[in-house]
Enzyme design. Sequence first.
Site, PDB file in Angstrom:
ATOM      1  N   GLU A   1      48.392  33.048  24.811  1.00 35.69           N
ATOM      2  CA  GLU A   1      49.497  33.697  24.113  1.00 35.69           C
ATOM      3  C   GLU A   1      49.270  33.790  22.600  1.00 35.69           C
ATOM      4  OE1 GLU A   1      52.949  31.469  25.399  1.00 35.69           O
ATOM      5  OE2 GLU A   1      53.209  32.822  27.112  1.00 35.69           O
TER       6      GLU A   1
ATOM      7  N   GLU B   1      60.184  27.518  31.698  1.00 36.41           N
ATOM      8  CA  GLU B   1      59.634  27.473  30.350  1.00 36.41           C
ATOM      9  C   GLU B   1      58.215  28.032  30.325  1.00 36.41           C
ATOM     10  OE1 GLU B   1      59.351  26.867  26.286  1.00 36.41           O
ATOM     11  OE2 GLU B   1      61.127  26.851  27.556  1.00 36.41           O
TER      12      GLU B   1
ATOM     13  N   VAL C   1      48.405  30.216  35.240  1.00 39.81           N
ATOM     14  CA  VAL C   1      47.377  30.142  36.274  1.00 39.81           C
ATOM     15  C   VAL C   1      46.039  30.364  35.577  1.00 39.81           C
ATOM     16  CG1 VAL C   1      46.466  31.167  38.392  1.00 39.81           C
ATOM     17  CG2 VAL C   1      48.952  30.962  38.076  1.00 39.81           C
TER      18      VAL C   1
ATOM     19  N   ASN D   1      52.797  41.319  26.500  1.00 36.50           N
ATOM     20  CA  ASN D   1      52.098  40.820  27.683  1.00 36.50           C
ATOM     21  C   ASN D   1      52.345  41.730  28.903  1.00 36.50           C
ATOM     22  OD1 ASN D   1      50.856  39.324  29.653  1.00 36.50           O
ATOM     23  ND2 ASN D   1      51.768  37.376  29.026  1.00 36.50           N
TER      24      ASN D   1
ATOM     25  N   TYR E   1      56.117  40.453  36.860  1.00 39.20           N
ATOM     26  CA  TYR E   1      57.529  40.088  37.010  1.00 39.20           C
ATOM     27  C   TYR E   1      58.330  41.220  37.647  1.00 39.20           C
ATOM     28  CZ  TYR E   1      56.167  36.376  33.770  1.00 39.20           C
ATOM     29  OH  TYR E   1      55.538  35.319  33.162  1.00 39.20           O
TER      30      TYR E   1
ATOM     31  N   GLU F   1      68.879  43.498  29.260  1.00 35.66           N
ATOM     32  CA  GLU F   1      69.068  44.527  28.238  1.00 35.66           C
ATOM     33  C   GLU F   1      70.108  44.070  27.213  1.00 35.66           C
ATOM     34  OE1 GLU F   1      67.167  47.151  27.947  1.00 35.66           O
ATOM     35  OE2 GLU F   1      66.126  46.794  29.838  1.00 35.66           O
TER      36      GLU F   1
END
Length: 158
Positions: free
Chosen positions: A26, A83, A87, A124, A131, A140
């Site tokens: 990240e 949180e 993987v 990402n 997801y 939203e």
Amino acid sequence: MLTLRDATRADLPLVLHFIRALAEYEKLAHEVRADEDTLGRFLFGEPARAHALIAEWEGEPAGLAVWFYSFSTFLGRPSLYIEDVFVEPTQRGRGIGKAIFAHLAARAVQQGCGRMEWAVLDWNAPSIAFYRSLGAKPREGWTTQQLTGEALHALAAV
């Protein structure tokens, strides 16, 4: 073969490894302050403030999930907040991430939760697509707010 199991205190070095690997992915490694002692206190102390799950593929560590419970006043029920899920890159594409989310969804249902939530970095795209494939939708109109460091301590001192 995939195994999902609750982390134990003996897994603290592995948990920290996965946290650091996620932070690298990240581009946030500079923000990691966690250490084994602190993680042990909050994951395995009384009361535990968070929970961790280890994913193993053919007996080898493959991933991690960390979650905690919050409460939705509108639903009048607890929520399971994820949180982190990570993987290992070499283990991706085997359904490990989907299995982790399904496992946590089952825990949420078992615990009477009204929802399961998590955040994702806006850049990402692979994770966002994953997801969406699970049926998740963005909230939203909502943005995540955060107080940390000096700002947190300054407000606490008011």
